[in-house]
Design a protein around this motif. Structure first.
Motif, mmCIF file in Angstrom:
data_model
loop_
_atom_site.group_PDB
_atom_site.id
_atom_site.type_symbol
_atom_site.label_atom_id
_atom_site.label_comp_id
_atom_site.label_asym_id
_atom_site.label_seq_id
_atom_site.Cartn_x
_atom_site.Cartn_y
_atom_site.Cartn_z
ATOM 1 N N PRO A 110 85.421 38.123 7.767
ATOM 2 C CA PRO A 110 86.146 37.196 8.668
ATOM 3 C C PRO A 110 85.820 37.424 10.146
ATOM 4 C CG PRO A 110 87.597 38.957 7.976
ATOM 5 C CD PRO A 110 86.298 39.189 7.247
ATOM 6 N N THR A 111 84.652 36.990 10.565
ATOM 7 C CA THR A 111 84.161 37.293 11.907
ATOM 8 C C THR A 111 84.674 36.322 12.968
ATOM 9 O OG1 THR A 111 82.143 36.016 11.502
ATOM 10 C CG2 THR A 111 82.061 38.380 11.038
ATOM 11 N N VAL A 112 84.866 36.874 14.169
ATOM 12 C CA VAL A 112 85.192 36.117 15.370
ATOM 13 C C VAL A 112 84.286 36.654 16.469
ATOM 14 C CG1 VAL A 112 86.981 35.414 17.010
ATOM 15 C CG2 VAL A 112 87.610 35.994 14.641
ATOM 16 N N ILE A 113 83.648 35.756 17.225
ATOM 17 C CA ILE A 113 82.725 36.178 18.280
ATOM 18 C C ILE A 113 83.310 35.853 19.642
ATOM 19 C CG2 ILE A 113 80.438 35.756 19.307
ATOM 20 C CD1 ILE A 113 79.533 35.057 16.378
ATOM 21 N N LEU A 114 83.334 36.854 20.536
ATOM 22 C CA LEU A 114 83.790 36.663 21.905
ATOM 23 C C LEU A 114 82.604 36.856 22.845
ATOM 24 C CD1 LEU A 114 87.128 38.713 21.886
ATOM 25 C CD2 LEU A 114 86.795 36.284 21.348
ATOM 26 N N ARG A 115 82.361 35.882 23.722
ATOM 27 C CA ARG A 115 81.285 35.994 24.705
ATOM 28 C C ARG A 115 81.890 36.295 26.071
ATOM 29 N NH1 ARG A 115 78.054 30.678 22.540
ATOM 30 N NH2 ARG A 115 77.020 31.682 20.755
ATOM 31 N N TYR A 116 81.702 37.530 26.531
ATOM 32 C CA TYR A 116 82.257 37.973 27.808
ATOM 33 C C TYR A 116 81.363 37.549 28.972
ATOM 34 C CZ TYR A 116 85.063 41.277 24.999
ATOM 35 O OH TYR A 116 85.931 41.850 24.094
ATOM 36 N N PHE A 117 82.007 37.137 30.065
ATOM 37 C CA PHE A 117 81.309 36.784 31.300
ATOM 38 C C PHE A 117 81.606 37.846 32.361
ATOM 39 C CE2 PHE A 117 80.857 32.939 29.046
ATOM 40 C CZ PHE A 117 79.933 32.113 29.694
ATOM 41 N N THR A 118 80.618 38.643 32.715
ATOM 42 C CA THR A 118 80.619 39.622 33.819
ATOM 43 C C THR A 118 81.986 40.265 34.041
ATOM 44 O OG1 THR A 118 78.966 38.196 34.877
ATOM 45 C CG2 THR A 118 79.752 40.078 36.134
ATOM 46 N N VAL A 119 82.310 41.215 33.181
ATOM 47 C CA VAL A 119 83.584 41.917 33.271
ATOM 48 C C VAL A 119 83.486 43.007 34.343
ATOM 49 C CG1 VAL A 119 85.337 43.172 31.970
ATOM 50 C CG2 VAL A 119 83.924 41.452 30.813
ATOM 51 N N ASP A 176 67.972 36.493 46.527
ATOM 52 C CA ASP A 176 68.564 36.171 47.829
ATOM 53 C C ASP A 176 70.056 36.490 47.937
ATOM 54 O OD1 ASP A 176 69.688 34.204 46.256
ATOM 55 O OD2 ASP A 176 68.582 32.548 47.183
ATOM 56 N N GLY A 177 70.654 36.960 46.841
ATOM 57 C CA GLY A 177 72.073 37.289 46.869
ATOM 58 C C GLY A 177 72.990 36.094 46.718
ATOM 59 N N LYS A 178 72.403 34.910 46.559
ATOM 60 C CA LYS A 178 73.219 33.707 46.427
ATOM 61 C C LYS A 178 73.538 33.365 44.970
ATOM 62 C CE LYS A 178 71.465 31.766 50.767
ATOM 63 N NZ LYS A 178 70.729 30.660 51.413
ATOM 64 N N GLN A 179 73.035 34.194 44.065
ATOM 65 C CA GLN A 179 73.351 33.972 42.652
ATOM 66 C C GLN A 179 74.853 34.177 42.425
ATOM 67 O OE1 GLN A 179 71.375 36.353 43.963
ATOM 68 N NE2 GLN A 179 71.198 38.161 42.657
ATOM 69 N N THR A 180 75.431 33.340 41.582
ATOM 70 C CA THR A 180 76.872 33.394 41.346
ATOM 71 C C THR A 180 77.173 33.820 39.912
ATOM 72 O OG1 THR A 180 77.004 31.054 40.679
ATOM 73 C CG2 THR A 180 77.301 31.559 43.025
ATOM 74 N N ARG A 181 78.339 34.416 39.759
ATOM 75 C CA ARG A 181 78.797 34.850 38.444
ATOM 76 C C ARG A 181 80.253 34.458 38.252
ATOM 77 N NH1 ARG A 181 74.273 35.064 37.852
ATOM 78 N NH2 ARG A 181 72.873 36.751 37.219
ATOM 79 N N ASP A 182 80.591 34.251 36.996
ATOM 80 C CA ASP A 182 81.982 34.046 36.602
ATOM 81 C C ASP A 182 82.535 35.446 36.329
ATOM 82 O OD1 ASP A 182 84.393 33.344 35.426
ATOM 83 O OD2 ASP A 182 83.543 31.626 34.386
ATOM 84 N N PHE A 183 83.292 35.996 37.271
ATOM 85 C CA PHE A 183 83.744 37.380 37.184
ATOM 86 C C PHE A 183 85.076 37.466 36.452
ATOM 87 C CE2 PHE A 183 81.004 37.507 41.037
ATOM 88 C CZ PHE A 183 80.086 38.442 40.592
ATOM 89 N N THR A 184 85.118 38.331 35.416
ATOM 90 C CA THR A 184 86.295 38.468 34.570
ATOM 91 C C THR A 184 86.898 39.854 34.760
ATOM 92 O OG1 THR A 184 85.139 37.088 32.937
ATOM 93 C CG2 THR A 184 87.154 38.202 32.220
ATOM 94 N N PHE A 185 88.127 39.914 35.240
ATOM 95 C CA PHE A 185 88.753 41.221 35.445
ATOM 96 C C PHE A 185 89.073 41.853 34.098
ATOM 97 C CE2 PHE A 185 92.373 44.045 36.581
ATOM 98 C CZ PHE A 185 91.645 44.892 37.425
ATOM 99 N N ILE A 186 88.928 43.163 34.034
ATOM 100 C CA ILE A 186 89.053 43.877 32.757
ATOM 101 C C ILE A 186 90.399 43.639 32.085
ATOM 102 C CG2 ILE A 186 89.732 45.990 33.983
ATOM 103 C CD1 ILE A 186 87.820 45.737 30.607
#
Length: 316
Positions: A170-179, A208-218
């Motif tokens: 019974p699998t469930v997959i979670l894809r984390y974004f930049t924790v 260039d440092g302009k790359q963006t991330r969806d930051f997820t707090f732990i």
């Protein structure tokens, strides 16, 4: 309720174990082999408050050769968080370690799980499986990983699907974004940025440092992860876990300069191969299935990580 957590000494794993143990009816078995880029003495500190907990049992094991059947006996839920992390280090000869720890270990754990009546097998994956995308990305997007690391994590996802369809795991997959947050790995950006600003060392900026991330707090991440236990209709689902705010690398450094009251020295180098320019999670599915609502804004989260980094390097 008996729960097995692999990678229990790690960044997400140790925080998740603490969250799970808040439920008086939960007992947790934690397993870890202390791989990865963070110095082992720092990783072991993650377990400091847990080792004497009456409902937590920890084992240090080689996850490739462990007798999984013995650990799974009586277990109701599995959180498989263990693995070799990092995009940049997954190229070249180090790739074999990624194959071993992200593919082979996952397959062996799934193989053992098909013989026991577990209720859910939760696999932690990553936004790296998506590759370069524009705008919010949903779980149904075409998967085009840009790094060997992303490929090994996606292979783990496919293994989950195969064992679910073929054997009913019974699998469930979670894809984390930049924790990010307390206990973040030492190779990850925020940890490095904070440490280098505090020690007057230059910060390496890829591109260039302009790359963006969806930051997820732990804390948001582990609340979402733990909620899978009681969520209905999630078996077979893949779910994005994103954060409350997106920002660029340069935005983060400016905020850290304010919080630390120190100027950062920046050293720009070529963009890293295998990393997307932007990430942004569509979390509608998490909202619907897990009632997930990320709560922690970047400023608050960065303050907590600063406190953690100061503690391990300057107050120990």
């Amino acid at each position: 309720m008996n729960i097995l957590v692999t990678g229990a000494a790690g960044f997400v794993g140790s925080n998740l174990v603490e969250r799970l143990l808040e439920d008086q009816n939960v007992k947790v078995i934690g397993i870890d082999s202390f791989i990865g880029p963070t110095p082992e003495n720092i990783t072991r500190q993650n377990l400091k408050s847990l080792l004497n907990h009456p409902r937590f049992t920890f084992y240090e094991e080689d996850l490739l050769n462990v007798n999984w059947r013995s650990y799974l006996t009586g277990v109701d839920y599995v959180f498989h968080l263990a693995g070799m992390p990092g995009v940049r280090s997954s190229w070249g000869p180090d790739f074999q370690s990624y194959v071993t720890n992200n593919i082979d270990v996952t397959q062996r754990l799934l193989e053992a799980s098909k013989h026991v009546p577990i209720k859910k097998f939760i696999y932690s994956s990553t936004s790296s499986v998506y590759g370069e995308k524009t705008g919010k990305v949903s779980e149904d997007a075409i998967l085009e990983p840009m790094s060997p690391y992303g490929i090994t994590k996606l292979t783990g996802e496919y293994l989950c699907h195969v064992y679910r369809k073929s054997f009913g795991v019974p699998t469930v997959i979670l894809r984390y974004f930049t924790v990010y947050g307390p206990r973040q790995r030492s190779d990850m950006a925020f940890h490095r940025f904070i440490k280098n600003i505090m020690t007057d060392k230059p910060i390496t900026i890829y591109g260039d440092g302009k790359q963006t991330r969806d930051f997820t707090f732990i804390r948001d991440c582990v609340v979402a992860t733990a909620s899978v236990l009681h969520a209905k209709g999630v078996i077979g689902e893949t779910i994005n876990i994103g954060g409350k705010e997106r920002a660029s690398v340069l935005d983060i450094i400016k905020e850290l300069e304010k919080l630390l009251n120190k100027k950062a020295t920046l050293h720009f180098v070529d963009a890293a191969i295998g990393e997307p320019k932007h990430t942004w999670a569509d979390i509608k599915r998490a909202e619907q299935l897990l009632q997930y609502r990320p709560k922690v804004d970047l400023k608050t989260g960065l303050k907590e990580e600063i406190k953690y980094v100061k503690g391990i390097y300057f107050n120990s």
